[in-house]
Design a protein around this motif. Sequence first.
Motif, PDB file in Angstrom:
ATOM      1  N   LEU A  48      54.327 134.894  37.256  1.00 30.13           N
ATOM      2  CA  LEU A  48      53.713 133.947  36.319  1.00 30.13           C
ATOM      3  C   LEU A  48      52.266 133.656  36.692  1.00 30.13           C
ATOM      4  O   LEU A  48      51.395 133.556  35.813  1.00 30.13           O
ATOM      5  N   VAL A  49      51.993 133.523  37.997  1.00 25.82           N
ATOM      6  CA  VAL A  49      50.604 133.292  38.420  1.00 25.82           C
ATOM      7  C   VAL A  49      49.747 134.494  38.060  1.00 25.82           C
ATOM      8  O   VAL A  49      48.618 134.345  37.552  1.00 25.82           O
ATOM      9  N   LEU A  50      50.246 135.691  38.331  1.00 23.52           N
ATOM     10  CA  LEU A  50      49.499 136.904  37.991  1.00 23.52           C
ATOM     11  C   LEU A  50      49.272 137.004  36.490  1.00 23.52           C
ATOM     12  O   LEU A  50      48.191 137.421  36.038  1.00 23.52           O
ATOM     13  N   LEU A  51      50.271 136.600  35.697  1.00 18.53           N
ATOM     14  CA  LEU A  51      50.115 136.616  34.246  1.00 18.53           C
ATOM     15  C   LEU A  51      49.008 135.674  33.800  1.00 18.53           C
ATOM     16  O   LEU A  51      48.170 136.034  32.950  1.00 18.53           O
ATOM     17  N   MET A  52      48.964 134.470  34.369  1.00 17.72           N
ATOM     18  CA  MET A  52      47.912 133.520  34.006  1.00 17.72           C
ATOM     19  C   MET A  52      46.541 134.008  34.444  1.00 17.72           C
ATOM     20  O   MET A  52      45.549 133.816  33.737  1.00 17.72           O
ATOM     21  N   VAL A  53      46.475 134.641  35.603  1.00 20.00           N
ATOM     22  CA  VAL A  53      45.199 135.192  36.064  1.00 20.00           C
ATOM     23  C   VAL A  53      44.721 136.295  35.121  1.00 20.00           C
ATOM     24  O   VAL A  53      43.529 136.362  34.766  1.00 20.00           O
ATOM     25  N   CYS A  54      45.633 137.143  34.686  1.00 20.10           N
ATOM     26  CA  CYS A  54      45.262 138.208  33.733  1.00 20.10           C
ATOM     27  C   CYS A  54      44.813 137.617  32.406  1.00 20.10           C
ATOM     28  O   CYS A  54      43.852 138.119  31.791  1.00 20.10           O
ATOM     29  N   ILE A  55      45.478 136.563  31.949  1.00 16.88           N
ATOM     30  CA  ILE A  55      45.056 135.909  30.703  1.00 16.88           C
ATOM     31  C   ILE A  55      43.647 135.360  30.846  1.00 16.88           C
ATOM     32  O   ILE A  55      42.809 135.492  29.935  1.00 16.88           O
ATOM     33  N   ALA A  56      43.360 134.736  31.988  1.00 12.25           N
ATOM     34  CA  ALA A  56      42.022 134.173  32.202  1.00 12.25           C
ATOM     35  C   ALA A  56      40.959 135.258  32.274  1.00 12.25           C
ATOM     36  O   ALA A  56      39.865 135.109  31.703  1.00 12.25           O
ATOM     37  N   ILE A  57      41.255 136.366  32.951  1.00  9.22           N
ATOM     38  CA  ILE A  57      40.257 137.422  33.108  1.00  9.22           C
ATOM     39  C   ILE A  57      40.018 138.167  31.802  1.00  9.22           C
ATOM     40  O   ILE A  57      38.868 138.437  31.422  1.00  9.22           O
ATOM     41  N   PHE A  58      41.089 138.488  31.107  1.00 14.07           N
ATOM     42  CA  PHE A  58      40.979 139.316  29.905  1.00 14.07           C
ATOM     43  C   PHE A  58      41.009 138.493  28.616  1.00 14.07           C
ATOM     44  O   PHE A  58      41.349 139.019  27.553  1.00 14.07           O
ATOM     45  N   ALA A  59      40.649 137.215  28.710  1.00 11.02           N
ATOM     46  CA  ALA A  59      40.638 136.359  27.521  1.00 11.02           C
ATOM     47  C   ALA A  59      39.776 136.921  26.394  1.00 11.02           C
ATOM     48  O   ALA A  59      40.170 136.846  25.219  1.00 11.02           O
ATOM     49  N   PRO A  60      38.589 137.496  26.650  1.00 10.07           N
ATOM     50  CA  PRO A  60      37.782 138.022  25.535  1.00 10.07           C
ATOM     51  C   PRO A  60      38.440 139.171  24.784  1.00 10.07           C
ATOM     52  O   PRO A  60      38.039 139.465  23.647  1.00 10.07           O
ATOM     53  N   PHE A  61      39.427 139.818  25.396  1.00 15.19           N
ATOM     54  CA  PHE A  61      40.054 140.983  24.766  1.00 15.19           C
ATOM     55  C   PHE A  61      41.428 140.665  24.179  1.00 15.19           C
ATOM     56  O   PHE A  61      42.131 141.582  23.745  1.00 15.19           O
ATOM     57  N   LEU A  62      41.815 139.397  24.161  1.00 17.92           N
ATOM     58  CA  LEU A  62      43.129 138.999  23.660  1.00 17.92           C
ATOM     59  C   LEU A  62      43.015 138.358  22.282  1.00 17.92           C
ATOM     60  O   LEU A  62      43.621 137.325  22.010  1.00 17.92           O
ATOM     61  N   PHE A  63      42.236 138.954  21.419  1.00 14.81           N
ATOM     62  CA  PHE A  63      42.086 138.516  20.023  1.00 14.81           C
ATOM     63  C   PHE A  63      41.577 137.071  19.938  1.00 14.81           C
ATOM     64  O   PHE A  63      42.016 136.297  19.078  1.00 14.81           O
TER      65      PHE A  63
END
Length: 305
Positions: A48-63
């Motif tokens: 879950l922590v890794l998922l949140m980190v990925c969301i934060a890093i790749f936020a510009p590419f998540l529509f």
Amino acid sequence: MGGGSAASLPPGVNAAVPMQDIMPPVKPKKGVIGFLRRNPTIAIGGFLVLLMVCIAIFAPFLFTKDPTALAPALRTREPSARFWFGSDMLGRDIYSRVLYGARVSLTVGFAVAICASAIGLFIGLVSGFIRVADSIIMRIMDGMMSIPSILLAIALMALTRGSVGNVVLAITVAEIPRVSRLVRGVVLSLREQPYVDAAVASGTRTPMIIIRHILPNTLAPLTVQATYICASAMITEAILSFIGAGTPPIIPSWGNIMAEGRALWQVKPYIVFFPAIFLSITVLAVNLLGDGLRDALDPRMAKRL
């Protein structure tokens, strides 16, 4: 037993036939996969922590859209295909603001955990091993701990302007006493060990004793404490932003998103609901990771196969 042993037995006494193993021997799995299977709490929390980190890093590419773009004509829209999480009172996309807000919360949490742990580790080592400094340093730490951490952070933020760096600084100062007392307690028990006495008797200098014999034994409890500090820091940052003492409104964070939606909570609850859910999941994930590390690093609680 072999034939020679059976022949040496007294007359009328027979050797028992060796029993065969009914169950095959259990071979514990090694490597990362085996460690995660033995510690599912670490696996769930770390994922879950890794998922949140990925969301934060790749936020510009998540529509996502520009989280600061204003569209007054589209304000307070319900969640839909156009606005997945709805829009706020200024027409900003809540989905984009929540995803970009993960950057602020995670940055504050990780930065506070690292800074507070490093400074508290140094203070705890010095205070726990050097008796002369202990009475002075710990009285200062006790005075700081007498003030609730959130009030101390608010007081420090009142002296500065709102920014992510100042929020990290304020929360770090409030968390240092807890880390230093934890490390000091570990050091007080370690310095009475025979190997420390032997190092002192052999003429080893104090800095080398601390680095070689004391420091490695404090890292396990310090790592567990760092995860709890990370979770606490994210909650404190959300509180500061919610009351207007944290990050400025132009920077999206979960705290100020909830603050902007509290006036419409009864009619537009989704404005507060989505950032609150993300904050709760992130804090839960960090706490699960900390609980799992505590069980894995504590030999009295570790699971043995």
